[in-house]
Write a protein that holds these residues in place. Sequence first.
Motif, PDB file in Angstrom:
ATOM      1  N   ILE A  73       0.670  -1.095   0.021  1.00 13.39           N
ATOM      2  CA  ILE A  73       0.084   0.068  -0.047  1.00 13.39           C
ATOM      3  C   ILE A  73       0.751   1.307  -0.190  1.00 13.39           C
ATOM      4  O   ILE A  73       0.604   2.120  -0.706  1.00 13.39           O
ATOM      5  CB  ILE A  73      -0.942   0.158   1.193  1.00 13.39           C
ATOM      6  CG1 ILE A  73      -2.042  -1.190   1.007  1.00 13.39           C
ATOM      7  CG2 ILE A  73      -1.635   1.533   1.391  1.00 13.39           C
ATOM      8  CD1 ILE A  73      -2.702  -1.322   2.254  1.00 13.39           C
ATOM      9  N   SER A  77       0.727   4.172  -2.990  1.00 16.79           N
ATOM     10  CA  SER A  77       0.224   5.393  -2.760  1.00 16.79           C
ATOM     11  C   SER A  77       0.904   6.516  -2.990  1.00 16.79           C
ATOM     12  O   SER A  77       0.678   7.643  -3.191  1.00 16.79           O
ATOM     13  CB  SER A  77      -0.147   5.439  -1.216  1.00 16.79           C
ATOM     14  OG  SER A  77       0.770   5.401  -0.392  1.00 16.79           O
ATOM     15  N   HIS A  87      -4.834   7.035  -9.583  1.00 12.43           N
ATOM     16  CA  HIS A  87      -4.604   6.258  -8.461  1.00 12.43           C
ATOM     17  C   HIS A  87      -4.841   4.932  -8.662  1.00 12.43           C
ATOM     18  O   HIS A  87      -4.607   3.875  -7.738  1.00 12.43           O
ATOM     19  CB  HIS A  87      -5.678   6.569  -7.454  1.00 12.43           C
ATOM     20  CG  HIS A  87      -5.269   8.287  -6.658  1.00 12.43           C
ATOM     21  ND1 HIS A  87      -4.500   7.980  -5.813  1.00 12.43           N
ATOM     22  CD2 HIS A  87      -5.591   9.453  -6.999  1.00 12.43           C
ATOM     23  CE1 HIS A  87      -4.110   9.233  -5.240  1.00 12.43           C
ATOM     24  NE2 HIS A  87      -4.892  10.060  -6.081  1.00 12.43           N
ATOM     25  N   ASP A  98      -8.793  -1.811   4.912  1.00 15.30           N
ATOM     26  CA  ASP A  98      -8.145  -0.770   5.355  1.00 15.30           C
ATOM     27  C   ASP A  98      -8.003  -0.660   6.750  1.00 15.30           C
ATOM     28  O   ASP A  98      -7.045  -0.047   7.118  1.00 15.30           O
ATOM     29  CB  ASP A  98      -9.026   0.645   4.744  1.00 15.30           C
ATOM     30  CG  ASP A  98      -8.960   0.860   3.330  1.00 15.30           C
ATOM     31  OD1 ASP A  98      -7.949   0.131   2.638  1.00 15.30           O
ATOM     32  OD2 ASP A  98      -9.536   1.670   2.748  1.00 15.30           O
TER      33      ASP A  98
END
Length: 273
Positions: A73, A77, A87, A98
């Motif tokens: 992640i 990101s 994205h 999450d």
Amino acid sequence: MNTTESSSLYDNLEKMDIISLLVKINDEDKKVASAVEQQIKAIEALVEEIVPRMKKGGRLFYIGAGTSGRLGILDASECPPTYGVPHDWVVGIIAGGDTAIRKAVENAEDDPNQAWLDIQKFGINKEDTVIGIAASGTTPYVIGGVKAAKTAGLLTGCITCNSGSPLAKEVEFPIEVVVGPEFVTGSTRMKSGTAQKLVLNMISTTTMIKLGRVKGNKMVDMQLSNKKLVQRGTRMIMEATGVDENEAKDLLLKFGSVRTGVEAFFNKSTPGL
């Protein structure tokens, strides 16, 4: 026993003074870059396959649990602000969703079917790539995800820190960075995590460069999300064009990126363009 679970080379850690602990942790960390170096050809083989797929509209998915998932992640990101890409070009998925980014989700990594369900939420493109990240190479969530992805015809790779793991056997392009026992036995957030981060840096950075998101050595498509980046972009335009700081900043803010600002300057400066 897997290398990642083998006993530390050091014992009685609680009896060591602080400087000894720090020096020995650092000594172990020095071994990581060498282990990654031994896998450069394997990394190259995977990136060689990723780039043409992404040029055709494919995306890059990282799947992992715990530290491995968080590292995926993190890498994903950072791609939009660094390279100005959408994205959904690079997507990090962690077992447990999450919530698991900050807190461990009990048993999330033990479901071999969930990763593929998580990937399918983004839709499936035959040009997509799925990279499973698991230090042990035994995480059911990750193994199940890459196995299903390969069955669906997607490109698959992995980053693991054990040789001959079940995960490596399920993918087309395994990367096995064997860093040896952890300083604290089994704590793969240490050397294994560092190795995974280095490999992820190499994969995403090299891919973005080959996709044209870097010019010279500059992040010409970076997002201007804070004053520091505006200042950095201004300097880049000054270096590329020779204009003063005020004009460079005006170009940057008007056109939204270093690339378009520089292109606009030279197009305006060259008659007939």
